[in-house]
Design an enzyme around this catalytic site. Structure first.
Site, PDB file in Angstrom:
ATOM      1  N   SER A  29     -10.461   0.024  -1.503  1.00 35.59           N
ATOM      2  CA  SER A  29     -10.335   0.896  -2.881  1.00 35.59           C
ATOM      3  C   SER A  29     -11.070   0.550  -3.773  1.00 35.59           C
ATOM      4  O   SER A  29     -11.450  -0.504  -4.063  1.00 35.59           O
ATOM      5  CB  SER A  29      -9.087   0.847  -3.662  1.00 35.59           C
ATOM      6  OG  SER A  29      -8.379   1.426  -2.773  1.00 35.59           O
ATOM      7  N   HIS A  60     -11.261   6.516  -1.903  1.00 33.30           N
ATOM      8  CA  HIS A  60     -11.989   6.063  -0.110  1.00 33.30           C
ATOM      9  C   HIS A  60     -12.330   6.943  -0.009  1.00 33.30           C
ATOM     10  O   HIS A  60     -11.928   7.962   0.710  1.00 33.30           O
ATOM     11  CB  HIS A  60     -10.287   6.009   0.579  1.00 33.30           C
ATOM     12  CG  HIS A  60      -9.672   4.706   0.369  1.00 33.30           C
ATOM     13  ND1 HIS A  60      -9.379   3.570   1.471  1.00 33.30           N
ATOM     14  CD2 HIS A  60      -8.969   4.160  -0.935  1.00 33.30           C
ATOM     15  CE1 HIS A  60      -8.957   3.013   0.925  1.00 33.30           C
ATOM     16  NE2 HIS A  60      -8.042   3.152  -0.833  1.00 33.30           N
ATOM     17  N   HIS A  82      -4.073   4.296   5.026  1.00 33.16           N
ATOM     18  CA  HIS A  82      -3.117   2.934   4.861  1.00 33.16           C
ATOM     19  C   HIS A  82      -1.844   4.046   5.730  1.00 33.16           C
ATOM     20  O   HIS A  82      -1.552   4.642   6.319  1.00 33.16           O
ATOM     21  CB  HIS A  82      -2.223   2.990   3.710  1.00 33.16           C
ATOM     22  CG  HIS A  82      -3.715   2.052   3.309  1.00 33.16           C
ATOM     23  ND1 HIS A  82      -4.786   3.107   2.268  1.00 33.16           N
ATOM     24  CD2 HIS A  82      -4.110   0.558   2.073  1.00 33.16           C
ATOM     25  CE1 HIS A  82      -5.475   2.444   1.761  1.00 33.16           C
ATOM     26  NE2 HIS A  82      -5.099   1.531   1.958  1.00 33.16           N
ATOM     27  N   TYR A  84       1.823   3.823   4.507  1.00 32.52           N
ATOM     28  CA  TYR A  84       1.886   4.278   3.492  1.00 32.52           C
ATOM     29  C   TYR A  84       1.959   6.061   3.515  1.00 32.52           C
ATOM     30  O   TYR A  84       2.412   6.446   3.618  1.00 32.52           O
ATOM     31  CB  TYR A  84       2.393   3.976   2.696  1.00 32.52           C
ATOM     32  CG  TYR A  84       0.935   3.864   1.770  1.00 32.52           C
ATOM     33  CD1 TYR A  84       0.600   5.227   1.382  1.00 32.52           C
ATOM     34  CD2 TYR A  84       0.394   2.355   1.415  1.00 32.52           C
ATOM     35  CE1 TYR A  84      -0.262   4.442   0.362  1.00 32.52           C
ATOM     36  CE2 TYR A  84      -0.820   2.454   0.738  1.00 32.52           C
ATOM     37  CZ  TYR A  84      -1.540   4.088   0.400  1.00 32.52           C
ATOM     38  OH  TYR A  84      -2.280   3.866  -0.369  1.00 32.52           O
ATOM     39  N   GLU A  85       0.972   5.825   4.595  1.00 28.91           N
ATOM     40  CA  GLU A  85      -0.353   7.988   3.996  1.00 28.91           C
ATOM     41  C   GLU A  85       0.636   8.595   5.466  1.00 28.91           C
ATOM     42  O   GLU A  85       0.935  10.190   5.446  1.00 28.91           O
ATOM     43  CB  GLU A  85      -1.287   7.698   4.374  1.00 28.91           C
ATOM     44  CG  GLU A  85      -2.557   7.266   3.281  1.00 28.91           C
ATOM     45  CD  GLU A  85      -3.371   7.198   3.171  1.00 28.91           C
ATOM     46  OE1 GLU A  85      -4.153   8.283   2.854  1.00 28.91           O
ATOM     47  OE2 GLU A  85      -4.647   6.120   3.498  1.00 28.91           O
ATOM     48  N   ALA A 112      -8.756  -4.095  -1.762  1.00 26.66           N
ATOM     49  CA  ALA A 112      -7.793  -4.396  -3.275  1.00 26.66           C
ATOM     50  C   ALA A 112      -6.690  -5.258  -3.402  1.00 26.66           C
ATOM     51  O   ALA A 112      -5.174  -4.938  -1.867  1.00 26.66           O
ATOM     52  CB  ALA A 112      -7.831  -3.392  -3.644  1.00 26.66           C
ATOM     53  N   MET A 201      -1.325  -3.885   0.369  1.00 25.89           N
ATOM     54  CA  MET A 201      -0.794  -2.923   1.415  1.00 25.89           C
ATOM     55  C   MET A 201      -1.899  -2.636   2.674  1.00 25.89           C
ATOM     56  O   MET A 201      -0.985  -1.521   3.354  1.00 25.89           O
ATOM     57  CB  MET A 201      -0.845  -1.409   1.049  1.00 25.89           C
ATOM     58  CG  MET A 201       0.065  -1.513  -0.746  1.00 25.89           C
ATOM     59  SD  MET A 201       0.160  -0.727  -1.397  1.00 25.89           S
ATOM     60  CE  MET A 201       0.948  -1.037  -2.960  1.00 25.89           C
ATOM     61  N   SER A 202      -3.027  -3.292   3.238  1.00 24.59           N
ATOM     62  CA  SER A 202      -3.742  -2.565   4.059  1.00 24.59           C
ATOM     63  C   SER A 202      -4.140  -4.322   5.042  1.00 24.59           C
ATOM     64  O   SER A 202      -3.188  -5.248   4.672  1.00 24.59           O
ATOM     65  CB  SER A 202      -5.122  -2.386   3.402  1.00 24.59           C
ATOM     66  OG  SER A 202      -6.132  -3.042   3.291  1.00 24.59           O
ATOM     67  N   ASN A 225      -5.924  -6.841 -10.007  1.00 22.51           N
ATOM     68  CA  ASN A 225      -5.206  -6.762 -10.977  1.00 22.51           C
ATOM     69  C   ASN A 225      -3.882  -8.024 -10.919  1.00 22.51           C
ATOM     70  O   ASN A 225      -3.631  -9.130  -9.939  1.00 22.51           O
ATOM     71  CB  ASN A 225      -4.105  -5.626 -11.179  1.00 22.51           C
ATOM     72  CG  ASN A 225      -3.174  -5.423  -9.324  1.00 22.51           C
ATOM     73  OD1 ASN A 225      -4.014  -4.973  -8.728  1.00 22.51           O
ATOM     74  ND2 ASN A 225      -1.832  -5.832  -9.878  1.00 22.51           N
ATOM     75  N   HIS A 237      -2.807   2.470 -11.030  1.00 23.94           N
ATOM     76  CA  HIS A 237      -3.445   2.343  -9.834  1.00 23.94           C
ATOM     77  C   HIS A 237      -4.929   2.340 -10.747  1.00 23.94           C
ATOM     78  O   HIS A 237      -5.923   1.937 -10.099  1.00 23.94           O
ATOM     79  CB  HIS A 237      -3.440   3.270  -9.164  1.00 23.94           C
ATOM     80  CG  HIS A 237      -4.598   4.298  -7.934  1.00 23.94           C
ATOM     81  ND1 HIS A 237      -4.821   3.206  -6.687  1.00 23.94           N
ATOM     82  CD2 HIS A 237      -5.572   4.903  -7.695  1.00 23.94           C
ATOM     83  CE1 HIS A 237      -5.885   3.489  -6.236  1.00 23.94           C
ATOM     84  NE2 HIS A 237      -5.944   4.607  -6.435  1.00 23.94           N
TER      85      HIS A 237
HETATM   86  N1  HPA Z   1       0.172  -4.717  -5.123  1.00 21.45           N
HETATM   87  C1  HPA Z   1       0.218  -4.092  -3.804  1.00 21.45           C
HETATM   88  N2  HPA Z   1      -1.032  -3.912  -3.485  1.00 21.45           N
HETATM   89  C2  HPA Z   1      -1.925  -3.847  -4.716  1.00 21.45           C
HETATM   90  C3  HPA Z   1      -1.787  -4.251  -5.544  1.00 21.45           C
HETATM   91  C4  HPA Z   1      -0.580  -4.419  -5.764  1.00 21.45           C
HETATM   92  O1  HPA Z   1       0.001  -5.121  -7.391  1.00 21.45           O
HETATM   93  N3  HPA Z   1      -2.945  -4.001  -6.527  1.00 21.45           N
HETATM   94  C5  HPA Z   1      -4.008  -3.490  -5.550  1.00 21.45           C
HETATM   95  N4  HPA Z   1      -3.311  -3.112  -4.135  1.00 21.45           N
END
Ligand code: HPA
Length: 267
Positions: A29, A60, A82, A84-85, A112, A201-202, A225, A237
């Site tokens: 990302s 992406h 991902h 989740y998609e 990310a 998540m990847s 973050n 996001h």
């Molecule tokens: N959690 C999960 N996936 C992420 C996060 C998060 O805080 N930040 C960027 N991808």
């Protein structure tokens, strides 16, 4: 995802004049700007490559880029899909299989991620030293999974290289969850207890697939973050994308240097 499909993908890419790759990267990302450092680029939208899944997530761009850094031949998947998609694990790891089939022996997976520690701030880069696969799925065929997915020698090189180009680099464990929602503060407290340093998540399945294929694997997270509950404010996001944009120069500098150092070592 059959061998035949894989061969079709490879043939299609070869028809565009891409024959040899010293190193492959997968950019997560907001981290796609590394490709600006490449010369003599060839770009193939994922949609034109047989079998390639197409991401639905903002940030992406979804193309395979080949180019050169000096005389190092580099293949980049700019974007990924991902789990989740709604894609199967087979589909999630297929782009890594294609990179391997194109001859890349080294792969750098980037993402990310959220920071689980106060001392790892948004904007920090983190070399992933361990994975916590909390997705409930595995592409690894054996009962016993390897403890060390990431190449120790390459990890040392990353640390030295980051130091050399004055890009601060943290190290730590990456916990991979399915998403798509961010975690609850209670889940983050749990992950912290389990000694995870970052959450995302990847990368989990791609790392394992690449390792299984015999590639030398590196993982680098851009901490975008603080994970949920670390600060007393909600995350979104937009923050993830904005931090990605802020640090992507540093990230691109590190990756450019790293690609050259790794290729020198591989000779
Ligand atoms: N959690 C999960 N996936 C992420 C996060 C998060 O805080 N930040 C960027 N991808």
């Amino acid at each position: 995802m059959s061998e035949k499909l894989l061969n079709n993908a490879v043939n299609k890419i070869r028809k565009r004049g891409i024959f040899k790759a010293d190193i492959a990267l997968v950019l997560g990302s907001g981290l796609g700007n590394f490709v600006d450092a490449l010369s003599k680029t060839t770009r193939i939208p994922f949609a034109e490559i047989p079998g390639f899944p197409i991401s639905t997530v903002e940030g992406h761009s979804g193309e395979l880029v080949h180019g050169f850094l000096g005389d190092v031949s580099v293949l980049v998947n700019s974007g990924r899909v991902h789990f989740y998609e709604g894609y199967s694990l087979d589909q999630v790891i297929y782009p890594v299989r294609v990179l391997n089939a194109l001859g890349a022996r080294n792969i750098i997976l980037t993402n990310a991620a959220g920071s689980i520690r106060e001392d790892y701030a948004p904007g920090d880069l983190m070399l992933i030293t361990k994975l916590l696969n909390l997705t409930g799925h595995s592409v690894y065929p054996d009962a016993a999974q390897p403890e060390n997915i990431f190449d120790a020698e390459l990890m040392d090189l990353v640390i030295q290289t980051a130091h050399g180009v004055s890009v601060p680099l943290k190290t730590g464990s990456y916990a991979g969850l399915n998403g798509p929602s961010y975690e609850t503060p209670a889940e983050i407290r749990f992950l912290r207890l389990k000694q995870a340093d970052a959450v995302g998540m990847s990368t989990i399945h791609e790392s394992m697939a690449a390792f299984q294929l015999g590639m030398k694997v590196l993982g680098i997270s851009c901490l975008t973050n603080y994970a949920a509950g670390i600060l007393d404010q909600p995350l979104n996001h937009k923050e993830v994308m904005e931090t990605g944009i802020r640090v992507r120069e540093d990230f691109a500098t590190l990756l450019s240097e790293l690609v050259q150092v790794i290729s020198l070592k591989a000779q």
